[in-house]
Design a protein around this motif. Structure first.
Motif, PDB file in Angstrom:
ATOM      1  N   MET A   1       0.851  -1.174   0.000  1.00 41.63           N
ATOM      2  CA  MET A   1       0.000   0.000   0.000  1.00 41.63           C
ATOM      3  C   MET A   1       0.901   1.242   0.000  1.00 41.63           C
ATOM      4  O   MET A   1       1.840   1.317   0.773  1.00 41.63           O
ATOM      5  N   THR A   2       0.573   2.208  -0.837  1.00 42.44           N
ATOM      6  CA  THR A   2       1.375   3.426  -0.942  1.00 42.44           C
ATOM      7  C   THR A   2       1.008   4.413   0.162  1.00 42.44           C
ATOM      8  O   THR A   2      -0.021   4.256   0.837  1.00 42.44           O
ATOM      9  N   THR A   3       1.829   5.439   0.314  1.00 42.97           N
ATOM     10  CA  THR A   3       1.541   6.498   1.286  1.00 42.97           C
ATOM     11  C   THR A   3       0.193   7.131   0.966  1.00 42.97           C
ATOM     12  O   THR A   3      -0.625   7.349   1.864  1.00 42.97           O
ATOM     13  N   PHE A   4      -0.050   7.403  -0.301  1.00 37.78           N
ATOM     14  CA  PHE A   4      -1.327   7.991  -0.710  1.00 37.78           C
ATOM     15  C   PHE A   4      -2.492   7.094  -0.297  1.00 37.78           C
ATOM     16  O   PHE A   4      -3.487   7.571   0.257  1.00 37.78           O
ATOM     17  N   GLU A   5      -2.375   5.806  -0.542  1.00 34.17           N
ATOM     18  CA  GLU A   5      -3.449   4.874  -0.203  1.00 34.17           C
ATOM     19  C   GLU A   5      -3.683   4.811   1.302  1.00 34.17           C
ATOM     20  O   GLU A   5      -4.831   4.713   1.759  1.00 34.17           O
ATOM     21  N   ARG A   6      -2.606   4.886   2.074  1.00 35.16           N
ATOM     22  CA  ARG A   6      -2.749   4.871   3.534  1.00 35.16           C
ATOM     23  C   ARG A   6      -3.446   6.140   4.020  1.00 35.16           C
ATOM     24  O   ARG A   6      -4.328   6.087   4.877  1.00 35.16           O
ATOM     25  N   ILE A   7      -3.051   7.288   3.470  1.00 37.47           N
ATOM     26  CA  ILE A   7      -3.693   8.552   3.847  1.00 37.47           C
ATOM     27  C   ILE A   7      -5.176   8.497   3.490  1.00 37.47           C
ATOM     28  O   ILE A   7      -6.042   8.870   4.294  1.00 37.47           O
ATOM     29  N   LYS A   8      -5.473   8.015   2.308  1.00 36.97           N
ATOM     30  CA  LYS A   8      -6.858   7.930   1.845  1.00 36.97           C
ATOM     31  C   LYS A   8      -7.679   7.004   2.740  1.00 36.97           C
ATOM     32  O   LYS A   8      -8.808   7.326   3.125  1.00 36.97           O
ATOM     33  N   LYS A   9      -7.108   5.860   3.105  1.00 35.94           N
ATOM     34  CA  LYS A   9      -7.802   4.876   3.944  1.00 35.94           C
ATOM     35  C   LYS A   9      -8.127   5.459   5.317  1.00 35.94           C
ATOM     36  O   LYS A   9      -9.260   5.368   5.789  1.00 35.94           O
ATOM     37  N   VAL A  10      -7.123   6.065   5.962  1.00 36.62           N
ATOM     38  CA  VAL A  10      -7.351   6.618   7.304  1.00 36.62           C
ATOM     39  C   VAL A  10      -8.298   7.807   7.239  1.00 36.62           C
ATOM     40  O   VAL A  10      -9.156   7.972   8.106  1.00 36.62           O
ATOM     41  N   SER A  11      -8.166   8.631   6.211  1.00 37.03           N
ATOM     42  CA  SER A  11      -9.061   9.784   6.045  1.00 37.03           C
ATOM     43  C   SER A  11     -10.510   9.328   6.006  1.00 37.03           C
ATOM     44  O   SER A  11     -11.385   9.925   6.648  1.00 37.03           O
ATOM     45  N   LYS A  12     -10.757   8.277   5.257  1.00 38.07           N
ATOM     46  CA  LYS A  12     -12.116   7.753   5.127  1.00 38.07           C
ATOM     47  C   LYS A  12     -12.653   7.300   6.473  1.00 38.07           C
ATOM     48  O   LYS A  12     -13.793   7.578   6.822  1.00 38.07           O
ATOM     49  N   THR A  13     -11.820   6.606   7.260  1.00 36.84           N
ATOM     50  CA  THR A  13     -12.279   6.138   8.575  1.00 36.84           C
ATOM     51  C   THR A  13     -12.523   7.306   9.523  1.00 36.84           C
ATOM     52  O   THR A  13     -13.294   7.170  10.462  1.00 36.84           O
ATOM     53  N   ARG A  14     -11.879   8.443   9.271  1.00 39.70           N
ATOM     54  CA  ARG A  14     -12.065   9.637  10.106  1.00 39.70           C
ATOM     55  C   ARG A  14     -13.198  10.527   9.593  1.00 39.70           C
ATOM     56  O   ARG A  14     -13.477  11.567  10.157  1.00 39.70           O
ATOM     57  N   GLY A  15     -13.819  10.120   8.482  1.00 36.38           N
ATOM     58  CA  GLY A  15     -14.924  10.897   7.935  1.00 36.38           C
ATOM     59  C   GLY A  15     -14.478  12.166   7.227  1.00 36.38           C
ATOM     60  O   GLY A  15     -15.237  13.126   7.145  1.00 36.38           O
ATOM     61  N   MET A  16     -13.261  12.159   6.723  1.00 36.35           N
ATOM     62  CA  MET A  16     -12.719  13.334   6.045  1.00 36.35           C
ATOM     63  C   MET A  16     -12.349  12.967   4.613  1.00 36.35           C
ATOM     64  O   MET A  16     -11.940  11.843   4.349  1.00 36.35           O
ATOM     65  N   ASN A  17     -12.471  13.940   3.709  1.00 34.78           N
ATOM     66  CA  ASN A  17     -11.950  13.707   2.370  1.00 34.78           C
ATOM     67  C   ASN A  17     -10.515  14.233   2.312  1.00 34.78           C
ATOM     68  O   ASN A  17     -10.050  14.896   3.249  1.00 34.78           O
ATOM     69  N   LEU A  18      -9.811  13.948   1.246  1.00 30.28           N
ATOM     70  CA  LEU A  18      -8.396  14.310   1.162  1.00 30.28           C
ATOM     71  C   LEU A  18      -8.178  15.818   1.151  1.00 30.28           C
ATOM     72  O   LEU A  18      -7.181  16.315   1.677  1.00 30.28           O
ATOM     73  N   ILE A  23      -6.099  20.631   4.011  1.00 33.44           N
ATOM     74  CA  ILE A  23      -6.310  21.958   4.590  1.00 33.44           C
ATOM     75  C   ILE A  23      -6.069  21.931   6.098  1.00 33.44           C
ATOM     76  O   ILE A  23      -5.389  22.810   6.635  1.00 33.44           O
ATOM     77  N   ALA A  24      -6.586  20.912   6.786  1.00 33.94           N
ATOM     78  CA  ALA A  24      -6.389  20.801   8.236  1.00 33.94           C
ATOM     79  C   ALA A  24      -4.911  20.619   8.585  1.00 33.94           C
ATOM     80  O   ALA A  24      -4.477  20.971   9.675  1.00 33.94           O
ATOM     81  N   SER A  25      -4.139  20.090   7.634  1.00 31.19           N
ATOM     82  CA  SER A  25      -2.706  19.864   7.843  1.00 31.19           C
ATOM     83  C   SER A  25      -1.859  21.069   7.447  1.00 31.19           C
ATOM     84  O   SER A  25      -0.630  21.030   7.547  1.00 31.19           O
ATOM     85  N   GLY A  26      -2.508  22.119   6.949  1.00 35.07           N
ATOM     86  CA  GLY A  26      -1.779  23.319   6.548  1.00 35.07           C
ATOM     87  C   GLY A  26      -1.166  23.219   5.162  1.00 35.07           C
ATOM     88  O   GLY A  26      -0.244  23.967   4.829  1.00 35.07           O
ATOM     89  N   LEU A  27      -1.691  22.306   4.347  1.00 33.95           N
ATOM     90  CA  LEU A  27      -1.177  22.108   2.990  1.00 33.95           C
ATOM     91  C   LEU A  27      -2.168  22.690   1.989  1.00 33.95           C
ATOM     92  O   LEU A  27      -3.299  23.023   2.339  1.00 33.95           O
ATOM     93  N   SER A  28      -1.753  22.772   0.736  1.00 33.49           N
ATOM     94  CA  SER A  28      -2.675  23.233  -0.296  1.00 33.49           C
ATOM     95  C   SER A  28      -3.759  22.176  -0.501  1.00 33.49           C
ATOM     96  O   SER A  28      -3.567  20.994  -0.187  1.00 33.49           O
ATOM     97  N   GLU A  29      -4.907  22.592  -1.037  1.00 32.17           N
ATOM     98  CA  GLU A  29      -6.052  21.698  -1.185  1.00 32.17           C
ATOM     99  C   GLU A  29      -5.729  20.406  -1.928  1.00 32.17           C
ATOM    100  O   GLU A  29      -6.259  19.359  -1.617  1.00 32.17           O
ATOM    101  N   ASN A  30      -4.867  20.487  -2.933  1.00 34.92           N
ATOM    102  CA  ASN A  30      -4.591  19.323  -3.771  1.00 34.92           C
ATOM    103  C   ASN A  30      -3.265  18.643  -3.472  1.00 34.92           C
ATOM    104  O   ASN A  30      -2.845  17.761  -4.218  1.00 34.92           O
ATOM    105  N   ALA A  31      -2.612  19.025  -2.395  1.00 35.68           N
ATOM    106  CA  ALA A  31      -1.285  18.485  -2.082  1.00 35.68           C
ATOM    107  C   ALA A  31      -1.283  16.961  -1.996  1.00 35.68           C
ATOM    108  O   ALA A  31      -0.412  16.306  -2.564  1.00 35.68           O
ATOM    109  N   ILE A  32      -2.246  16.400  -1.318  1.00 36.60           N
ATOM    110  CA  ILE A  32      -2.256  14.953  -1.107  1.00 36.60           C
ATOM    111  C   ILE A  32      -2.493  14.204  -2.417  1.00 36.60           C
ATOM    112  O   ILE A  32      -1.921  13.135  -2.632  1.00 36.60           O
TER     113      ILE A  32
END
Length: 115
Positions: A1-18, A23-32
């Motif tokens: 599983m890639t870093t992107f896939e892990r971020i996406k998986k955990v985001s989903k379980t937290r009820g957040m989109n990428l 934005i919550a991480s202080g990054l640009s909207e499309n960074a992930i």
């Protein structure tokens, strides 16, 4: 599983989109989304994302399979500046005040017991 896939998986379980995570991480909207296109996240970016998702950087990078964050954070629930969240989603102000009232109640019970 890639870093992107892990971020996406955990985001989903937290009820957040990428976008919300970025934005919550202080990054640009499309960074992930760029991480899915071969761009490697910087150290500070991966740390910020891990903190936002409450997982370890080691998990996001695929070094560790344990999603738990290795650092436990202590915060004062009664501090108005503390951001209260549950499962990655911020709690509404009216609900925060109910939680603070309950915390004050528990503190008063402890104080009575210690007298």
């Amino acid at each position: 599983m890639t870093t992107f896939e892990r971020i996406k998986k955990v985001s989903k379980t937290r009820g957040m989109n990428l976008k919300q995570v970025a934005i919550a991480s202080g990054l640009s909207e499309n960074a992930i989304y760029r991480y899915n296109q071969g761009v490697e996240p910087s150290g500070p970016a991966i740390k910020a994302i891990a903190d936002t998702l409450s997982v370890s950087t080691e998990y996001l990078l695929g070094i560790d399979e344990d999603t738990s964050s290795s650092q436990k954070k202590k915060v004062d629930i009664l501090d108005d500046e503390t951001v209260l969240a549950f499962d990655g989603m911020e709690i509404e102000e009216s609900e925060k005040e109910k939680l603070r009232d309950y915390a004050r109640y528990i503190i008063s019970l402890r104080e009575k017991e210690n007298k």
